[in-house]
Design an enzyme around this catalytic site. Structure first.
Site, PDB file in Angstrom:
ATOM      1  N   ASP A 381       8.877  -8.680   7.325  1.00 19.39           N
ATOM      2  CA  ASP A 381       8.028  -7.630   7.112  1.00 19.39           C
ATOM      3  C   ASP A 381       7.604  -7.264   8.587  1.00 19.39           C
ATOM      4  O   ASP A 381       7.697  -8.090   9.509  1.00 19.39           O
ATOM      5  CB  ASP A 381       6.948  -8.030   6.396  1.00 19.39           C
ATOM      6  CG  ASP A 381       6.047  -6.888   5.693  1.00 19.39           C
ATOM      7  OD1 ASP A 381       6.250  -5.743   6.266  1.00 19.39           O
ATOM      8  OD2 ASP A 381       5.322  -7.131   4.909  1.00 19.39           O
ATOM      9  N   GLU A 384       8.306  -3.652  13.377  1.00 17.40           N
ATOM     10  CA  GLU A 384       8.387  -2.562  14.213  1.00 17.40           C
ATOM     11  C   GLU A 384       8.205  -3.013  16.008  1.00 17.40           C
ATOM     12  O   GLU A 384       9.020  -2.598  16.565  1.00 17.40           O
ATOM     13  CB  GLU A 384       7.212  -1.482  14.073  1.00 17.40           C
ATOM     14  CG  GLU A 384       7.361  -0.868  12.899  1.00 17.40           C
ATOM     15  CD  GLU A 384       6.919  -1.698  11.501  1.00 17.40           C
ATOM     16  OE1 GLU A 384       7.600  -1.482  10.502  1.00 17.40           O
ATOM     17  OE2 GLU A 384       5.939  -2.647  11.842  1.00 17.40           O
ATOM     18  N   ASP A 460       5.073   1.505   4.059  1.00 15.85           N
ATOM     19  CA  ASP A 460       3.816   1.625   3.219  1.00 15.85           C
ATOM     20  C   ASP A 460       3.294   3.025   2.755  1.00 15.85           C
ATOM     21  O   ASP A 460       2.162   3.322   3.038  1.00 15.85           O
ATOM     22  CB  ASP A 460       2.527   0.744   3.724  1.00 15.85           C
ATOM     23  CG  ASP A 460       2.929  -0.586   3.920  1.00 15.85           C
ATOM     24  OD1 ASP A 460       3.875  -1.280   3.494  1.00 15.85           O
ATOM     25  OD2 ASP A 460       2.125  -1.290   5.031  1.00 15.85           O
TER      26      ASP A 460
END
Length: 789
Positions: A381, A384, A460
């Site tokens: 997760d 980035e 998300d």
């Protein structure tokens, strides 16, 4: 003072000093630049333009290879020098200083450089070049790829894209054209793409050179295959990865997780994967400790063994690239200075994955605390990487750059490749352990990441019909940029918060309608996965048997499992032939201008056209719609087989037309192209539950058809050594004969088996089709089966 060079925009004071043949190509030097043109792979041209005195760094995305260099010829004239291969020719003009790409056989121009520029700047304390390359395009070509963005853009002609990683944006700087060719822009900093009246351009903030690859192909599929040959082929996932994934934010104990799995088995709802999201490690100070909390997640090895042995379910575990201050891994990272001080939303610190020593520490802790417990798959997760307030591209860029220097250079220079380094480290370490296939889900990606056993999801996102619609062009463009495995949080991650209109959650039937329609589309995604926050996502949370939402969800899960052989065989095509399981209609019907801008429908596998329903028909947040309008407009492209067969009924439709199609709540429009072969499975509760001694084989007549049925052990990399089974089918439409060829590969699961062949034939002067059936025995040797004319 900044030194600016505007080359091929202004031609003043530029003189050619010399040109020379180099390995696989040629190099031209003028008083400012060295322009190198070479052919590193079949059908691929590499262009590198370097200001004299600069030294380009080694590519992070092009693996070294021992593949033979393509044969090429260097040709020179008074005003040009060219590199010619069997397929593509690159010609540099001494007159206008640009390169032109042409088909070597026809001489047809494919693409032409129009201008380039270099501007010297100071970025992050480093003197760098900001670069721009402009291309002149054909008026009627269409452009795709570049990654995943949320603006709802399918065709990038006349559009722009900001190539910066963020929560819901994924960068892959590969542009795919209908010409057909691709451009792989080899740069890792902030990059802007724009197509306007001046041409199509790439601009990058930090560079040593203009560096790109021109990838030619016989069609768009072949261009994607060229991208994979250049940046890395795609390994197989385990077959269970193509079953159903149950996930939510989050299960708070192993007891809760096991109870969910038990309920799926009790209700006889197929399930192959369960996902444990964050905080299984305990409190925030122990964020991502790479260990299970002993209070709510005790005895992980025993629990995971129970999931495997008793329930035949695989476990995916959420792992982050940062650590809480009380974790041992944090302390070890801190000792070598491998933690960034930039704040994060959960007060953990992000590791410097570019540091080889940090990679080693990360893996050692993960191996001891998690891998040895038997975890099957890894959810990487926030790759980035995510910092505080980094939800948008602008904020993500600001916060990432604020983190400063990485082990290999500034974040300004290496802005977009964090997930590439992390995925590579995970994949390579796991592959060293045993022969079990690697499965990684990650929120970011970059060129080449497809070779590391990764799937990506769209971030998300918030629950709404508009967001759902925009997932389709976002996902299609990502897949068409060469990253084939993509999924979403079905129903949206945020449901009752972040501006969502569904504040009542599951008490609102309008949200249930959105969820069911999204779920239908999920069946025809490479990875079929439910996940999100605010409301639970287990099937029974949406009703009980007899409820239209509950029954609709079960119908879709069963549909997915009936297509497992079709999907798994399509996955083999991804690995062996670089095909895309999910792709825009333009890839199959490039000559049909009606599909160049369409993202409302797409191809799934070789034969299925899918048209998701992306608008409410039964409910709004204000209540039930009095008279539901369930008709959906569907465009069916024209093709050589003429007809499209309705997968849901006995209707047929002629291609090249728009139809009005009935879509009650439990129906998603799916059509089969005439000239198709599709295997249909019996419904099982999990992959491998039973051997399928008899397999249904549907033939959709109207044109010749081919299909390769792929099978293996479903779990290991033995297929890399030929331990698989491949059965080739060919349908001769004129003679109404099916040929089944000798089985290929050394995997033998079925010494003999039966195929129940169902032939679907369009009836003359009718909108219906008839079905003819024959049961045959196959003993892995070539046979020809005649069907009734």
């Amino acid at each position: 003072m900044n030194k600016a060079l505007f080359l091929a925009i202004c031609f003043l004071h530029i003189t050619i000093s010399h040109s020379e043949n180099i390995d696989k190509g040629f190099s031209v030097t003028d008083d400012s630049l060295q322009i190198s043109v070479s052919s590193p792979r079949d059908k691929i041209i590499h262009v590198q333009v370097v200001p004299l005195g600069s030294q380009p760094s080694k590519s992070l995305i092009i693996p070294e290879t021992s593949d033979p260099v393509p044969d090429c010829q260097i040709q020179k004239g008074d005003n040009y020098i060219s590199l010619r291969t069997a397929y593509v020719t690159a010609t540099y003009s001494y007159t206008d200083k640009n390169i032109r790409f042409t088909d070597s056989k026809s001489g047809e121009q494919l693409l032409q450089e129009q201008a380039r520029s270099f501007e010297q700047k100071k970025v992050a304390g480093e003197t760098v070049w900001q670069i721009k390359q402009i291309f002149k395009l054909h008026p009627d070509e269409a452009l795709y790829g570049l990654g995943q963005y949320q603006e709802g853009i399918m065709n990038y002609r006349g559009q722009k894209a900001k190539l910066v990683q963020a929560n819901m944006e994924i960068v892959n700087p590969f542009l795919l054209s209908t010409q057909p060719y691709g451009i792989l822009w080899d740069n890792y900093s902030k990059t802007l793409f724009e197509d306007n009246e001046k041409g199509a351009s790439f601009w990058s903030e930090v560079a040593d050179a203009i560096d790109y690859y021109f990838v030619y192909g016989t069609d768009m599929k072949d261009v994607v295959a060229g991208y994979h040959r250049l940046t890395g082929k795609v390994p197989m996932f385990p077959k269970s990865a193509f079953g159903y994934w149950q996930s939510k934010e989050r299960y708070k104990s192993f007891d809760e997780l096991i109870d969910v799995v038990k309920e799926y088995r009790k209700r006889h709802i197929p399930l192959d994967n369960i996902v444990q999201d964050w905080e299984y490690w305990g409190d925030r100070d122990h964020w991502n400790s790479l260990r299970f909390d002993t209070i709510n997640f005790n005895h992980p090895t025993d629990v995971i063994r129970q999931l495997h042995d008793r329930y035949n379910v695989s476990l995916m575990l959420s792992v982050w690239p940062g650590f809480g201050k009380k974790t041992d891994v944090y302390k070890d990272m801190e000792k070598i200075g491998a933690l960034f001080d930039e704040p994060t939303w959960a007060d953990y610190k992000v590791m410097d994955i570019y540091n080889p020593q940090a990679q080693k520490i990360f893996w050692e802790h993960l191996y001891k605390g998690l891998y040895r417990t038997g975890v099957d798959a890894w959810w990487m997760d926030a790759t980035e990487p995510s910092f505080r307030e980094g939800f948008t591209q602008d904020k993500q860029e600001e916060k990432t750059k604020s983190a400063g220097q990485t082990y290999i250079g500034s974040f300004d220079r290496y802005l977009n490749v964090y997930s590439l380094f992390l995925s590579k480290a995970m994949y390579e370490n796991i592959r060293k352990q045993d022969n079990k296939r690697v499965t990684i889900l990650t929120r970011s990606a970059f060129a080449g990441q497809q070779q590391y056993g990764t799937a990506v999801w769209s971030g998300d996102i918030t629950a709404s019909w508009d967001v759902f619609r925009k997932q389709l062009p976002a996902g299609l463009n990502l897949c068409m940029s060469g990253i084939p495995y993509w999924t979403t949080d079905i129903g949206g991650f945020f449901v009752t918060t972040r501006g969502s209109q569904y504040t009542k959650g599951l008490a609102d039937p309008s949200y249930k309608e959105l969820y069911l329609r999204w779920f239908q589309q999920g069946v025809f995604s490479p990875i079929f996965r439910a996940h999100g926050s605010n409301v639970p996502r287990e099937v029974w949370q949406f009703g009980e048997p007899g409820d239209p939402f509950y029954d609709g969800l079960l119908k879709m899960i069963d549909l997915r499992y009936s297509l497992l052989s079709y999907i798994y065989s399509s996955a083999w095509q991804v690995t062996s032939n670089s095909r895309l399981m999910m792709r825009g209609l333009v890839m199959d019907f490039p000559d049909d201008r009606n599909v160049h801008n369409r993202a409302d429908a797409y191809m799934f596998g070789p034969s299925l056209l899918v048209k998701p329903i992306t608008k409410p028909m039964y409910y709004t947040t204000k209540g039930a719609i009095g008279t539901p309008d369930t008709k959906e407009s569907v465009y069916l492209p024209k093709h050589t087989g003429k007809y499209w067969f309705d997968f849901n009924s006995r209707q047929i439709y002629t291609g090249g037309k728009t139809i009005s199609y009935p879509t009650p709540l439990d129906v998603i429009p799916v059509f089969v192209k005439a000239g198709s072969i599709i295997p249909i499975n019996k419904i099982v509760q999990y992959v491998g539950e039973q051997k399928e001694e008899e397999l249904e084989l549907r033939i959709y007549a109207g044109a010749d058809a081919d299909f390769e049925l792929y099978e293996d052990d479903n779990k290991t990399y033995a297929y890399e050594n030929g331990v698989y089974s491949l059965v080739r089918f060919h349908w001769d439409d004129q003679n109404k004969q099916l040929s089944i060829y000798d089985k290929e590969g050394t995997f033998v699961d079925y010494p003999q088996r039966s195929f129940r062949i169902k032939l679907y034939i369009a009836e003359e002067n009718s909108s219906n089709y008839s079905v003819q059936e024959k049961l045959i025995r196959y003993e892995n040797k070539h046979i020809t089966v005649g069907m009734i004319k």
